[in-house]
Design a protein around this motif. Structure first.
Motif, PDB file in Angstrom:
ATOM      1  N   TRP A   1       8.696   5.111   0.158  1.00 17.01           N
ATOM      2  CA  TRP A   1       9.988   5.473  -0.407  1.00 17.01           C
ATOM      3  C   TRP A   1      10.422   4.479  -1.472  1.00 17.01           C
ATOM      4  CZ3 TRP A   1      11.982  10.057  -0.208  1.00 17.01           C
ATOM      5  CH2 TRP A   1      11.613  10.918   0.831  1.00 17.01           C
ATOM      6  N   ALA A   2      10.121   3.209  -1.273  1.00 24.16           N
ATOM      7  CA  ALA A   2      10.450   2.211  -2.296  1.00 24.16           C
ATOM      8  C   ALA A   2       9.676   2.488  -3.582  1.00 24.16           C
ATOM      9  CB  ALA A   2      10.141   0.812  -1.776  1.00 24.16           C
ATOM     10  N   GLY A   3       8.398   2.871  -3.445  1.00 23.97           N
ATOM     11  CA  GLY A   3       7.597   3.196  -4.616  1.00 23.97           C
ATOM     12  C   GLY A   3       8.120   4.422  -5.345  1.00 23.97           C
ATOM     13  N   LEU A   4       8.554   5.417  -4.595  1.00 23.99           N
ATOM     14  CA  LEU A   4       9.140   6.609  -5.205  1.00 23.99           C
ATOM     15  C   LEU A   4      10.416   6.264  -5.967  1.00 23.99           C
ATOM     16  CD1 LEU A   4       8.638   9.162  -2.301  1.00 23.99           C
ATOM     17  CD2 LEU A   4       7.851   9.522  -4.646  1.00 23.99           C
ATOM     18  N   VAL A   5      11.264   5.439  -5.359  1.00 21.69           N
ATOM     19  CA  VAL A   5      12.520   5.076  -6.000  1.00 21.69           C
ATOM     20  C   VAL A   5      12.260   4.282  -7.277  1.00 21.69           C
ATOM     21  CG1 VAL A   5      14.617   3.695  -5.755  1.00 21.69           C
ATOM     22  CG2 VAL A   5      13.880   5.171  -3.882  1.00 21.69           C
ATOM     23  N   GLU A   6      11.268   3.397  -7.258  1.00 25.79           N
ATOM     24  CA  GLU A   6      10.959   2.631  -8.469  1.00 25.79           C
ATOM     25  C   GLU A   6      10.619   3.554  -9.632  1.00 25.79           C
ATOM     26  OE1 GLU A   6       7.127   0.242  -9.683  1.00 25.79           O
ATOM     27  OE2 GLU A   6       8.440  -1.075  -8.517  1.00 25.79           O
TER      28      GLU A   6
ATOM     29  N   VAL B   1      14.159  12.008  -7.435  1.00 27.55           N
ATOM     30  CA  VAL B   1      13.156  11.633  -6.429  1.00 27.55           C
ATOM     31  C   VAL B   1      13.036  12.738  -5.390  1.00 27.55           C
ATOM     32  CG1 VAL B   1      12.692  10.057  -4.511  1.00 27.55           C
ATOM     33  CG2 VAL B   1      13.334   9.133  -6.743  1.00 27.55           C
ATOM     34  N   CYS B   2      14.180  13.226  -4.906  1.00 29.64           N
ATOM     35  CA  CYS B   2      14.160  14.303  -3.911  1.00 29.64           C
ATOM     36  C   CYS B   2      13.553  15.568  -4.495  1.00 29.64           C
ATOM     37  CB  CYS B   2      15.569  14.566  -3.388  1.00 29.64           C
ATOM     38  SG  CYS B   2      16.256  13.209  -2.412  1.00 29.64           S
TER      39      CYS B   2
ATOM     40  N   ALA C   1      10.186  -1.774  -6.632  1.00 34.91           N
ATOM     41  CA  ALA C   1       9.887  -1.409  -5.247  1.00 34.91           C
ATOM     42  C   ALA C   1      10.071  -2.584  -4.292  1.00 34.91           C
ATOM     43  CB  ALA C   1       8.463  -0.855  -5.149  1.00 34.91           C
ATOM     44  N   GLU C   2       9.680  -3.762  -4.736  1.00 37.19           N
ATOM     45  CA  GLU C   2       9.749  -4.918  -3.843  1.00 37.19           C
ATOM     46  C   GLU C   2      11.183  -5.339  -3.537  1.00 37.19           C
ATOM     47  OE1 GLU C   2       8.600  -6.462  -8.025  1.00 37.19           O
ATOM     48  OE2 GLU C   2       8.094  -4.789  -6.705  1.00 37.19           O
ATOM     49  N   SER C   3      12.155  -4.877  -4.336  1.00 31.31           N
ATOM     50  CA  SER C   3      13.545  -5.250  -4.092  1.00 31.31           C
ATOM     51  C   SER C   3      14.303  -4.204  -3.287  1.00 31.31           C
ATOM     52  CB  SER C   3      14.270  -5.472  -5.433  1.00 31.31           C
ATOM     53  OG  SER C   3      14.410  -4.251  -6.137  1.00 31.31           O
TER      54      SER C   3
ATOM     55  N   ALA D   1       0.831  -1.200   0.000  1.00 28.99           N
ATOM     56  CA  ALA D   1       0.000   0.000   0.000  1.00 28.99           C
ATOM     57  C   ALA D   1       0.865   1.250   0.000  1.00 28.99           C
ATOM     58  CB  ALA D   1      -0.927  -0.010   1.218  1.00 28.99           C
ATOM     59  N   GLY D   2       1.940   1.231   0.799  1.00 28.30           N
ATOM     60  CA  GLY D   2       2.849   2.357   0.829  1.00 28.30           C
ATOM     61  C   GLY D   2       3.511   2.576  -0.520  1.00 28.30           C
ATOM     62  N   ALA D   3       3.907   1.475  -1.184  1.00 29.85           N
ATOM     63  CA  ALA D   3       4.542   1.589  -2.496  1.00 29.85           C
ATOM     64  C   ALA D   3       3.590   2.202  -3.514  1.00 29.85           C
ATOM     65  CB  ALA D   3       5.022   0.220  -2.966  1.00 29.85           C
ATOM     66  N   GLN D   4       2.334   1.800  -3.471  1.00 28.36           N
ATOM     67  CA  GLN D   4       1.346   2.381  -4.380  1.00 28.36           C
ATOM     68  C   GLN D   4       1.179   3.875  -4.116  1.00 28.36           C
ATOM     69  OE1 GLN D   4      -2.267   0.127  -4.041  1.00 28.36           O
ATOM     70  NE2 GLN D   4      -1.318  -1.779  -4.726  1.00 28.36           N
ATOM     71  N   PHE D   5       1.196   4.252  -2.848  1.00 30.25           N
ATOM     72  CA  PHE D   5       1.090   5.661  -2.497  1.00 30.25           C
ATOM     73  C   PHE D   5       2.307   6.435  -3.018  1.00 30.25           C
ATOM     74  CE2 PHE D   5       1.771   9.060   0.809  1.00 30.25           C
ATOM     75  CZ  PHE D   5       0.731   9.878   0.387  1.00 30.25           C
ATOM     76  N   GLY D   6       3.494   5.857  -2.855  1.00 35.37           N
ATOM     77  CA  GLY D   6       4.700   6.494  -3.359  1.00 35.37           C
ATOM     78  C   GLY D   6       4.661   6.678  -4.864  1.00 35.37           C
ATOM     79  N   GLN D   7       4.143   5.688  -5.573  1.00 30.08           N
ATOM     80  CA  GLN D   7       4.030   5.790  -7.023  1.00 30.08           C
ATOM     81  C   GLN D   7       3.015   6.873  -7.420  1.00 30.08           C
ATOM     82  OE1 GLN D   7       3.106   1.716  -7.825  1.00 30.08           O
ATOM     83  NE2 GLN D   7       5.199   1.024  -7.418  1.00 30.08           N
ATOM     84  N   GLN D   8       1.967   7.027  -6.631  1.00 33.46           N
ATOM     85  CA  GLN D   8       1.000   8.092  -6.896  1.00 33.46           C
ATOM     86  C   GLN D   8       1.623   9.466  -6.676  1.00 33.46           C
ATOM     87  OE1 GLN D   8      -2.192   7.016  -4.273  1.00 33.46           O
ATOM     88  NE2 GLN D   8      -2.884   5.308  -5.561  1.00 33.46           N
ATOM     89  N   LEU D   9       2.447   9.593  -5.630  1.00 36.69           N
ATOM     90  CA  LEU D   9       3.151  10.853  -5.406  1.00 36.69           C
ATOM     91  C   LEU D   9       4.081  11.155  -6.583  1.00 36.69           C
ATOM     92  CD1 LEU D   9       4.178  10.655  -1.632  1.00 36.69           C
ATOM     93  CD2 LEU D   9       2.321  11.985  -2.628  1.00 36.69           C
ATOM     94  N   ALA D  10       4.791  10.122  -7.060  1.00 40.37           N
ATOM     95  CA  ALA D  10       5.701  10.307  -8.182  1.00 40.37           C
ATOM     96  C   ALA D  10       4.939  10.782  -9.424  1.00 40.37           C
ATOM     97  CB  ALA D  10       6.443   9.004  -8.478  1.00 40.37           C
TER      98      ALA D  10
END
Length: 238
Positions: free
Chosen positions: A189-194, A141-142, A202-204, A114-123
């Motif tokens: 943060w993983a989602g943002l980095v992806e 990303v920053c 993100a999963e890695s 869920a956090g990764a999906q949120f990060g991807q939405q922010l991106a």
């Protein structure tokens, strides 16, 4: 203090000054703000001081010309973004209580997804596009996080390990209230980095956070990641 912050953010000019400060990698001066916002430096200073009084900025002094000793001049007054552990809401929506209930019901893996999906939405909201170079990608990303109003800067990158410093992480107020929600933050943060670094999934991404509960320090996001080999078969660069 919460009322002062709410009052400050109700003022469009103060919001603009705060967003400018948060969009920068480091602290700003009244001259920086004046040039960016097109106002006199005295006006800029007054706005920055009001944001400081509201607890949204912190004042310190530093030499900006790299000189020290006799003839170096007086240190400049600079304004740093204050660590943000409490969300500004009116009326209080108590989302942390909802998240706490979800945390009790969901396994950590689901929280991270869920956090990764949120990060991807922010991106996506920031228009972030991935690049192959790791340092450049994490820098972007920053930049994306700062563009959304949350200051973040890339402190270091070495051997696939990176450290991002952020006084105003988007989910920091939630984690400060509900530390058990930290896995959502790590997933974000993983989602943002992806979305910022080509070849990273993100999963890695291994992610740990430190100092998030310390009201006097920026949160440090420690990332360990590896890029997949490029289509040409080259070894993924760091």
């Amino acid at each position: 203090m919460a009322d002062q912050r709410l009052d400050a953010l109700a003022n469009a000019d103060l919001r603009a000054a705060l967003l400018f400060a948060r969009s920068q990698v480091g602290p700003v001066t009244a001259d920086d703000s004046a040039a960016a916002l097109g106002v006199h430096r005295n006006v800029a200073r007054a706005r920055l001081d009001r944001l400081t009084d509201a607890g949204l900025l912190e004042v310190t002094h530093e030499r900006r010309n790299g000189r020290s000793g006799p003839g170096a001049g007086r240190p400049a007054k600079v304004y740093r973004v204050a660590p943000e552990l409490e969300a500004i809401e009116f009326p209080p929506r108590r989302f942390d209580e909802l998240v706490a209930a979800l945390v009790e019901e969901l396994p950590e893996a689901a929280l991270r997804r869920a956090g990764a999906q949120f990060g991807q939405q922010l991106a996506a909201a920031a228009g972030l596009r991935p690049v192959r170079d790791l340092v450049r990608g994490l820098g972007r990303v920053c930049e994306a996080v700062r563009a959304l109003g949350y200051q973040a800067s890339l402190d270091s990158v070495e051997d696939g390990r990176a450290v991002i410093s952020t006084p105003t992480c988007p989910l920091r107020p939630l984690v400060a209230r509900r530390p058990e929600a930290a896995e959502i933050d790590r997933g974000m943060w993983a989602g943002l980095v992806e979305r910022g670094v080509e070849g990273v999934r993100a999963e890695s991404v291994r992610c740990e956070t430190a100092d998030c509960l310390d009201e006097h320090r920026s949160c440090r996001v420690v990332l360990e990641l590896a890029q997949e080999a490029s289509a040409s078969g080259e070894t993924a660069s760091r």
